[in-house]
Write an enzyme that holds these catalytic residues in place. Structure first.
Site, PDB file in Angstrom:
ATOM      1  N   ASP A   1      39.186 -13.167  19.198  1.00 50.03           N
ATOM      2  CA  ASP A   1      39.782 -12.463  20.333  1.00 50.03           C
ATOM      3  C   ASP A   1      39.029 -11.169  20.440  1.00 50.03           C
ATOM      4  O   ASP A   1      37.885 -10.979  19.965  1.00 50.03           O
ATOM      5  CB  ASP A   1      41.297 -12.610  19.816  1.00 50.03           C
TER       6      ASP A   1
ATOM      7  N   LYS B   1      48.706 -15.762  15.387  1.00 45.10           N
ATOM      8  CA  LYS B   1      47.839 -14.427  15.615  1.00 45.10           C
ATOM      9  C   LYS B   1      47.669 -13.636  14.651  1.00 45.10           C
ATOM     10  O   LYS B   1      48.377 -13.591  13.695  1.00 45.10           O
ATOM     11  CB  LYS B   1      48.261 -13.763  17.125  1.00 45.10           C
TER      12      LYS B   1
HETATM   13  P1  NDP Z   1      35.966  -8.808  23.816  1.00 40.32           P
HETATM   14  O1  NDP Z   1      36.133  -7.934  22.759  1.00 40.32           O
HETATM   15  O2  NDP Z   1      34.823  -9.768  24.119  1.00 40.32           O
HETATM   16  O3  NDP Z   1      35.951  -7.984  25.298  1.00 40.32           O
HETATM   17  C1  NDP Z   1      37.144  -7.269  25.348  1.00 40.32           C
HETATM   18  C2  NDP Z   1      36.922  -6.428  26.766  1.00 40.32           C
HETATM   19  O4  NDP Z   1      37.997  -5.635  27.126  1.00 40.32           O
HETATM   20  C3  NDP Z   1      35.885  -5.189  26.611  1.00 40.32           C
HETATM   21  O5  NDP Z   1      35.164  -5.072  27.769  1.00 40.32           O
HETATM   22  C4  NDP Z   1      36.987  -4.090  26.034  1.00 40.32           C
HETATM   23  O6  NDP Z   1      36.116  -2.767  26.318  1.00 40.32           O
HETATM   24  C5  NDP Z   1      37.824  -4.366  27.013  1.00 40.32           C
HETATM   25  N1  NDP Z   1      39.074  -3.528  26.395  1.00 40.32           N
HETATM   26  C6  NDP Z   1      39.548  -4.075  25.345  1.00 40.32           C
HETATM   27  N2  NDP Z   1      40.431  -3.277  24.881  1.00 40.32           N
HETATM   28  C7  NDP Z   1      40.887  -2.221  26.084  1.00 40.32           C
HETATM   29  C8  NDP Z   1      41.620  -1.250  26.471  1.00 40.32           C
HETATM   30  N3  NDP Z   1      42.442  -1.081  25.596  1.00 40.32           N
HETATM   31  N4  NDP Z   1      41.424  -0.747  27.584  1.00 40.32           N
HETATM   32  C9  NDP Z   1      40.536  -1.039  28.285  1.00 40.32           C
HETATM   33  N5  NDP Z   1      39.665  -1.984  28.143  1.00 40.32           N
HETATM   34  C10 NDP Z   1      39.810  -2.710  27.026  1.00 40.32           C
HETATM   35  O7  NDP Z   1      37.316  -9.817  24.006  1.00 40.32           O
HETATM   36  P2  NDP Z   1      37.810 -10.928  24.883  1.00 40.32           P
HETATM   37  O8  NDP Z   1      36.743 -11.047  26.018  1.00 40.32           O
HETATM   38  O9  NDP Z   1      37.546 -12.100  24.175  1.00 40.32           O
HETATM   39  O10 NDP Z   1      39.202 -10.752  25.134  1.00 40.32           O
HETATM   40  C11 NDP Z   1      39.662 -10.160  26.383  1.00 40.32           C
HETATM   41  C12 NDP Z   1      41.233 -10.640  26.563  1.00 40.32           C
HETATM   42  O11 NDP Z   1      41.157 -11.931  26.630  1.00 40.32           O
HETATM   43  C13 NDP Z   1      42.124 -10.241  25.720  1.00 40.32           C
HETATM   44  O12 NDP Z   1      43.321 -10.082  26.334  1.00 40.32           O
HETATM   45  C14 NDP Z   1      42.233 -11.524  24.712  1.00 40.32           C
HETATM   46  O13 NDP Z   1      43.528 -11.677  24.289  1.00 40.32           O
HETATM   47  C15 NDP Z   1      42.304 -12.443  25.772  1.00 40.32           C
HETATM   48  N6  NDP Z   1      41.785 -14.081  25.608  1.00 40.32           N
HETATM   49  C16 NDP Z   1      40.589 -14.214  24.981  1.00 40.32           C
HETATM   50  C17 NDP Z   1      40.286 -15.704  24.455  1.00 40.32           C
HETATM   51  C18 NDP Z   1      39.037 -15.866  23.759  1.00 40.32           C
HETATM   52  O14 NDP Z   1      38.834 -16.965  23.839  1.00 40.32           O
HETATM   53  N7  NDP Z   1      38.098 -14.909  23.325  1.00 40.32           N
HETATM   54  C19 NDP Z   1      41.225 -16.688  24.792  1.00 40.32           C
HETATM   55  C20 NDP Z   1      42.486 -16.077  25.546  1.00 40.32           C
HETATM   56  C21 NDP Z   1      42.674 -14.875  25.969  1.00 40.32           C
HETATM   57  P3  NDP Z   1      35.528  -1.783  25.368  1.00 40.32           P
HETATM   58  O15 NDP Z   1      34.396  -2.660  24.877  1.00 40.32           O
HETATM   59  O16 NDP Z   1      35.092  -0.581  25.917  1.00 40.32           O
HETATM   60  O17 NDP Z   1      36.600  -2.145  24.170  1.00 40.32           O
HETATM   61  O1  2IT Z   2      44.382 -15.687  22.997  1.00 36.99           O
HETATM   62  C1  2IT Z   2      43.711 -16.857  22.750  1.00 36.99           C
HETATM   63  O2  2IT Z   2      44.323 -17.843  22.910  1.00 36.99           O
HETATM   64  C2  2IT Z   2      42.424 -16.702  21.902  1.00 36.99           C
HETATM   65  N1  2IT Z   2      42.169 -15.772  21.562  1.00 36.99           N
HETATM   66  C3  2IT Z   2      41.984 -18.063  21.440  1.00 36.99           C
HETATM   67  C4  2IT Z   2      42.490 -18.708  20.351  1.00 36.99           C
HETATM   68  C5  2IT Z   2      41.787 -19.903  19.803  1.00 36.99           C
HETATM   69  O3  2IT Z   2      42.477 -20.356  18.718  1.00 36.99           O
HETATM   70  O4  2IT Z   2      40.801 -20.150  20.020  1.00 36.99           O
END
Ligand code: NDP
Ligand code: 2IT
Length: 448
Positions: free
Chosen positions: A168, A128
Site C-alpha cells: 500500500d 490492513k
Molecule cells: P505509493 O506510496 O506508491 O504512492 C502514494 C502517492 O500518494 C505518492 O504520490 C504520495 O506522495 C501521495 N500521497 C501519499 N500520502 C499523501 C498525503 N497525505 N497527501 C498528499 N499526497 C499523498 O502508494 P500507492 O500508489 O500504492 O497508493 C495510493 C492510494 O491507492 C492509497 O490510498 C492506497 O491505499 C490505494 N490503493 C493502493 C493499492 C495498491 O495496490 N498499491 C490497491 C488499492 C488502493 P508523496 O510521495 O509526496 O508521499
Molecule cells: O487497498 C488495497 O486493496 C491494497 N492496498 C491492496 C491489497 C492487496 O492485498 O493486494
C-alpha cells in the site's frame, strides 16, 4: 434487541465504542447509509447482528518495532495488523508505511477491504496493517532493518491460509522483498504469505499495474453504461505512486489524455498531455530515484503548483489516486462546475462524505474506491492462486482476468445501485453487493 436499528442510532453507538477514530467512523457511516436500509428489508441480517459483527475487527494486533538507523541510533515505531473479517477467505490486505498511520486509518482501510475483496468474487477476507514508519529519506539498509524487525513481530500471526499482506502507500516491491526474505528465514518455509512479490520468487505479472489499470477499466465501464468512452477525455490524476502511474498508463491506452500528477508537495499540469515516454520517465523518477513530481515540470517545461491539489484543472474525468480525504465538497463543486462528468477512485476513501454528496447530486459518475480500485487485490488473489498451483500465468491471461473482474464488479454495482432515474448509485451498489456475500457466510457459520 436490534429492533430500532437506524443509521443515527447505530453510528452513535459505534462512535462511543471507538472514540477518536474519525476515518473509521467515516468509512462505516458511508456503508451504514446504504446497508442499514437493506438490512431493515432483510431482517435475517438484523436478527443475527451482522452489521454489529462486521464493524468489530476479529483481532487487532499492535506491536513495537525497534530498529537501528545508519548512525547507530535506536529507533522505535508502532506496527499494526487489523484482521477484520475472515468469513470468505484468509485475511487479505495491504501494509502501509507512512508517518500518519494510526489505528483509525487502518480500521477504515480494513473495514473497506471486507467489501472490496467480496466484490472481486475471489475467496479473500479482509485486513490492513502497517506502521508509522516514514520510508522517505531512509537508506535501503534502514528500510531493510525496519522490515526485518516488523516481520519478526508479525510472522507468527500470518500465513498463506491465515493472513496474506501486500503493499500500500510506502510499501512496494523493495519492502515486500525484505519482508518475504525475513518471513522465510524465520519460518523455514517458502510460501505465498505475501503478494506483490518479485517475479523471481512467486510474484505475479500485472500485479504492479493492476490497481491503476483496474481503475481505468472501471471508469471505462461507467462511461460505457452511458454510451460514452474514454476516447479524447481530458483526465486529471492525483498522486504519482504505483496506482497513479498505472492508471495514467491505461488511460492513455484507452484513448484519454492525462494532464496532471501530484505528490504531497504539489501537482504538475501538462496541458499537452503525457505520452508513454513521459510516463516511463515518471516511473524512473518515482520508483528508482524516489524523486519529487516537481522535477517533471523542470524536465518537460510545464507548470508546477506547490502545496496544491489538481482538482481546479478543468477536466472531463478525475482520478484521485493519492490518499484518503483529498477531495472535499468544495473540490467536488469545482469539478462539477468545470464540466467534469466522472470520478473513479484509485485511492481508498479519497472523497469526503460531503464530496460524494455533491458528485451524486450532480448526477456525475462516481466509482468508490472499494469497487474501482479492487483490481489490485484481485490480482493479489490471482497471485495466491498461482502460488497454490505452483504455476505462473502469462501477462495476457492475467490482464484478461483483471478486465473480466472489473467488468463483473461494475455489473454487481449496477445491479444493486440502480436508481429510478437510470442513475447508478455505485456506493450503494458496491456496499450492498459486497455485504451480501460476507453476511451470508457469517449467517451460515452461526454465532461465531
Ligand atoms: P505509493 O506510496 O506508491 O504512492 C502514494 C502517492 O500518494 C505518492 O504520490 C504520495 O506522495 C501521495 N500521497 C501519499 N500520502 C499523501 C498525503 N497525505 N497527501 C498528499 N499526497 C499523498 O502508494 P500507492 O500508489 O500504492 O497508493 C495510493 C492510494 O491507492 C492509497 O490510498 C492506497 O491505499 C490505494 N490503493 C493502493 C493499492 C495498491 O495496490 N498499491 C490497491 C488499492 C488502493 P508523496 O510521495 O509526496 O508521499
Ligand atoms: O487497498 C488495497 O486493496 C491494497 N492496498 C491492496 C491489497 C492487496 O492485498 O493486494
Amino acid at each position: 434487541m436490534y429492533e430500532d436499528l437506524s443509521v443515527e442510532r447505530f453510528m452513535s453507538g459505534l462512535r462511543k465504542r471507538n472514540p477518536n477514530e474519525p476515518e473509521f467512523h467515516q468509512a462505516v457511516h458511508e456503508v451504514a447509509q446504504s446497508v442499514i436500509p437493506f438490512i431493515l428489508d432483510n431482517p435475517r441480517y438484523q436478527d443475527a447482528a451482522i452489521i454489529q459483527r462486521m464493524t468489530e475487527p476479529n483481532r487487532t494486533l499492535m506491536f513495537r518495532v525497534v530498529w537501528e538507523d545508519d548512525n547507530g541510533n535506536i529507533r522505535v515505531n508502532r506496527g499494526y495488523r487489523v484482521q477484520f473479517n475472515n468469513a470468505i477467505g484468509p485475511y487479505k490486505g495491504g501494509l502501509r508505511f507512512h508517518p500518519s498511520v494510526n489505528l483509525s486509518i487502518l480500521k477504515f482501510l480494513g473495514f473497506e477491504q471486507t467489501f472490496k475483496n467480496s466484490l472481486t468474487t475471489l475467496p479473500m477476507g479482509a485486513a490492513k496493517g502497517g506502521a508509522d514508519f516514514n520510508p522517505k529519506g531512509k537508506s535501503d539498509r534502514e528500510v531493510m532493518r525496519f522490515c526485518q524487525s516488523f516481520m519478526t513481530a508479525l510472522y507468527r500471526h500470518i500465513g498463506p491460509n491465515v493472513d496474506v499482506p501486500a503493499g500500500d502507500i510506502g510499501v512496494g516491491a523493495r519492502e515486500i522483498s525484505y519482508l518475504f526474505g525475513q518471513y522465510k528465514r524465520l519460518t523455514n518455509e517458502f510460501s505465498g504469505v505475501l503478494t506483490g512479490k518479485a517475479l523471481e520468487f512467486g510474484g505475479s505479472l500485472i500485479r504492479t499495474e493492476a490497481t491503476g489499470y483496474g481503475n481505468a477499466y472501471f471508469m471505462e465501464e461507467m462511461l460505457k453504461q452511458r454510451g460514452d468512452s474514454m476516447i479524447g477525455k481530458t483526465c486529471v490524476i492525483s498522486g504519482s505512486g504505483n496506482v497513479a502511474i498505472y492508471c495514467a498508463e491505461k488511460i492513455l491506452q484507452l484513448g484519454g489524455k492525462v494532464v496532471t500528477l501530484s505528490d504531497s508537495s504539489g501537482y504538475i499540469h501538462d496541458p499537452d498531455g503525457m505520452d508513454t515516454e513521459k510516463l516511463d520517465w515518471v516511473k524512473d523518477l518515482k520508483v528508482k530515484r524516489r524523486g519529487r513530481i516537481s522535477e517533471y515540470a523542470e524536465k518537460f517545461g510545464c507548470d508546477y503548483f506547490a502545496g496544491k491539489r489538481p482538482w481546479d484543472v478543468p477536466c472531463d474525468l478525475a482520478f484521485p489516486c493519492a490518499t484518503q480525504n483529498e477531495l472535499d465538497g468544495d473540490d467536488a463543486k469545482v469539478l462539477a462546475s468545470n464540466g467534469c462528468i466522472g470520478v473513479s477512485e484509485g485511492a481508498n476513501m479519497p472523497t469526503t462524505l460531503e464530496g460524494i454528496d455533491v458528485l451524486q447530486k450532480n448526477r456525475m459518475l462516481y466509482g468508490p474506491g472499494k469497487a474501482a480500485n479492487a483490481g489490485g487485490v484481485a490480482v493479489s488473489g490471482l497471485e495466491m492462486t498461482q502460488n497454490s498451483i505452483r504455476m505462473a500465468w502469462t501477462a495476457e491471461e492475467l490482464e484478461r482476468r483483471l478486465h473480466n473482474i472489473m467488468v463483473g464488479i461494475h455489473a454487481q454495482c449496477a445491479q444493486h445501485g440502480a436508481e429510478d432515474d437510470d442513475y447508478i448509485d455505485y456506493v450503494k451498489g458496491a456496499n450492498i453487493a459486497g455485504f451480501i456475500k460476507v453476511a451470508d457466510a457469517m449467517l451460515a457459520y452461526g454465532v461465531v
